[in-house]
Design an enzyme around this catalytic site. Structure first.
Site, PDB file in Angstrom:
ATOM      1  CB  VAL A   1      -0.984   0.030   1.195  1.00  0.00           C
ATOM      2  CG1 VAL A   1      -2.036  -1.046   1.037  1.00  0.00           C
ATOM      3  CG2 VAL A   1      -0.245  -0.141   2.515  1.00  0.00           C
TER       4      VAL A   1
ATOM      5  CE  LYS B   1      -4.322   4.599   4.959  1.00  0.00           C
ATOM      6  NZ  LYS B   1      -3.712   5.907   4.675  1.00  0.00           N
TER       7      LYS B   1
ATOM      8  CB  SER C   1      10.207  -3.241  -5.308  1.00  0.00           C
ATOM      9  OG  SER C   1      10.570  -2.686  -4.058  1.00  0.00           O
TER      10      SER C   1
ATOM     11  CB  VAL D   1       9.385  -2.250 -19.111  1.00  0.00           C
ATOM     12  CG1 VAL D   1      10.245  -1.357 -20.008  1.00  0.00           C
ATOM     13  CG2 VAL D   1      10.169  -3.489 -18.710  1.00  0.00           C
TER      14      VAL D   1
ATOM     15  CD  GLU E   1      14.563   4.646  -5.901  1.00  0.00           C
ATOM     16  OE1 GLU E   1      14.317   4.311  -4.723  1.00  0.00           O
ATOM     17  OE2 GLU E   1      13.722   4.584  -6.808  1.00  0.00           O
TER      18      GLU E   1
ATOM     19  CG  ASP F   1      15.077   1.190 -12.569  1.00  0.00           C
ATOM     20  OD1 ASP F   1      14.184   0.496 -12.060  1.00  0.00           O
ATOM     21  OD2 ASP F   1      14.862   2.054 -13.432  1.00  0.00           O
TER      22      ASP F   1
ATOM     23  CE  LYS G   1      12.220   0.566 -15.237  1.00  0.00           C
ATOM     24  NZ  LYS G   1      12.409   2.018 -15.068  1.00  0.00           N
TER      25      LYS G   1
END
Lengths: 369, 369
Positions: free
Chosen positions: B12, B59, B96, B149, B212, B223, B227
């Site tokens: 979430v 929630k 991820s 991607v 990041e 990254d 891809k």
């Protein structure tokens, strides 16, 4: 996941032939049981609907005794034949025939799904559009028509995904005709200067086979208007007809009434240079503003406006930088913000148009299976 | 066409929240019966798997008595819960997380389909890739991962369509990182000249939240490499691992070992200007050739080569003209010829990434229904 699906294919022109070649190479193809040309229909015999027609070798097979040969069938006869098959059926319409397109509701109500690059069903009077999707819902059948806009480019599917996931499409614009793309990329290129006159560029495009036999069928803007009508309707606008909005014709009014015979076409081409001055002025007016002129379609969804015509673009814009006879379609949406989602590439040609049809067919098969 | 489908959602965060908002607005949503965060899992009570969790209001609902609350579940426990639902189930993985991705085969073998923007399952060791698709086939389940991607851009679907319809993809190239797109479009723009130093551009991107937390996670190229690994595998190359090919890191070797703590990140940023000369030289070398430098990935399918790094591009090329933090992906294929099929637009961001997930989910639902 592997009940047989029965396939009827109408049209064996450029797109139809390319489609049959792609169909022949699929690992698990559906059963091709009907193949219709303008004058002749090849059928798998009833009631077994077997053997299937070999997609890659239908010419040889049509001479054999195992298949049924019939003269041209009406759309209703084709629908009846496919509806009686012992499984779900799909009609692939590779024509640009308005009569067949008008019969889609008949197919769909019988549960026969439609896959097609034929624009007519989706860009004619809005009553046909509504009837098609109501019939699809009634018959629990599917309608896929990616290749009606931008050939195999992911245009229809992208727009449907944006809408279905709740994005708000605010504007769609782009170059939707390969022919007009070539004409303007050649007449008013970015970077290099061109001294070619408009009539010379049209003649060159005609010689290269980039135009319809009568170039006025490209220059009148109706092909672009039909594509815009389809996209606008998917985006939620109730466009009544493909000529319900401004469409800039590039045919000089004085030459519009010359008949579309081969003599008439010759006369049109030979008189076109009289009007070169008008197009040069349009080009130079853009140049004075530091821009280039392009023939584009645009849909302003919020204002409910569709427009097809000439527009000036910054030289570093994606539309100005287009190459060859490529299409470009930009989707401006709430989620994508200032920089649109852009799809670009060849928007015409048998192989790429057929690719859109074959990809659609695979999606329909996955759902029906 | 309307058996209920049971949905489990993990994650979430930014994408997960955007996805739940899109899910809540679907006209015929599947039954959300599991919603997992890192520390807590919300479940519809067994054995009825009812009531469903309200996607837009989970929630509030989590405080009510009608739903079951559990601590974090293991992937195996989630798979067991979904497999026991009274209908087909789909797992949406909006994390991820490599542990969850490694468990996809467990889900798929139980007939649970997977929809995810998580790259880990498809870009790690090729054994996991193979196991995922073998398990999907065994469990007759589906795997859709458009947003791995280019976020919601039609990249995976377009490549799969090209391959499935028999086109021969010869080359794929593009800008696959929104962060690196922004850095180079700002550092070496076409048209206007920029005097900003590399380290200043990186600092600006960090401040704008485009990198990041540790910018080295973008600058190391991994990254992009992940891809490229995914696209290359779909195009038919057996890429063993995401680091099995050359990857140009933009992290100066001297700064690679500074720890990724907030102190270390500060130290990295303060030492980065020492290396500005190297990046200026790379930029100016391109300028001397009349070009601009961009950080791109490319796949040469015929030669079996994948490459991630810096490359010079003509100023009028589509890659050079990219704006903001947009991605661009060009597919060169046999059918499309010299001018590639191009997809361009925002390749990062919660809403557009979630759009790819939601669109995938709708496709999966259409097939399962």
């Amino acid at each position: 996941m592997s009940k047989p699906i029965y396939l009827g294919v109408v049209g064996v022109g450029g797109v139809g032939t390319a489609f049959l070649n792609q169909l022949a190479r699929l690992p698990n193809p559906p059963q091709l049981v009907l193949l219709a040309r303008s004058s002749l229909t090849l059928l798998s015999p009833t009631p077994s609907y077997s053997p299937a027609i070999p997609a890659g070798d239908w010419k040889t097979a049509s001479a054999g005794a195992s298949l049924t040969t019939r003269p041209a069938l009406s759309p209703e006869e084709i629908a009846e034949y496919l509806a009686a098959a012992p499984g779900r059926a799909v009609l692939v319409d590779n024509t640009s025939d308005v009569t067949l397109a008008s019969a889609y509701p008949t197919f769909l109500r019988k549960g026969i799904s439609i896959v097609t690059p034929n624009k007519k069903g989706f860009s004619s009077d809005i009553s046909l559009w509504r009837e098609i999707f109501a019939a699809a819902s009634e018959g629990r059948a599917l309608v896929y028509h990616e290749s009606t806009v931008g050939a195999g480019l992911p245009v229809i599917s992208t727009l449907r995904d944006l809408v279905a996931t709740g994005d708000r499409v605010t504007r769609i614009e782009g170059v939707f005709s390969g022919t007009l793309s070539f004409l303007f990329n050649t007449f008013a290129p970015v970077g290099s200067s061109s001294t070619a006159k408009w009539s010379e560029v049209v003649a060159q495009a005609k010689e290269l086979g980039y135009t319809e036999p009568d170039p006025r069928d490209d220059l009148n803007g109706m092909d672009v208007a039909r594509k815009l009508t389809i996209l606008a309707r998917i985006a939620g606008l109730e466009v009544a007809r493909p000529d319900a909005f401004p469409i800039k014709s590039l045919i000089p009014a004085e030459l519009a009434d010359i008949p579309s015979t081969s003599e008439g076409i010759q006369q049109f081409m030979s008189r076109l240079p009289e009007f070169d001055g008008q197009m040069t002025e349009i080009k130079e007016s853009a140049e004075r503003a530091g821009k280039v002129v392009r023939y584009v379609g645009s849909i302003d969804v919020a204002a409910g406006k569709v427009n097809v015509g000439l527009q000036q673009f910054d030289k570093d814009s994606a539309i100005a930088g287009l190459k060859g006879s490529d299409n470009i379609i930009s989707f401006y949406t709430e989620r994508y913000g200032a920089n649109p989602l852009i799809v670009q590439g060849a928007g015409a040609g048998g192989d790429v148009t057929a690719m859109g049809v074959t990809a659609d067919l695979l999606k329909v098969l996955a759902i029906l299976n």
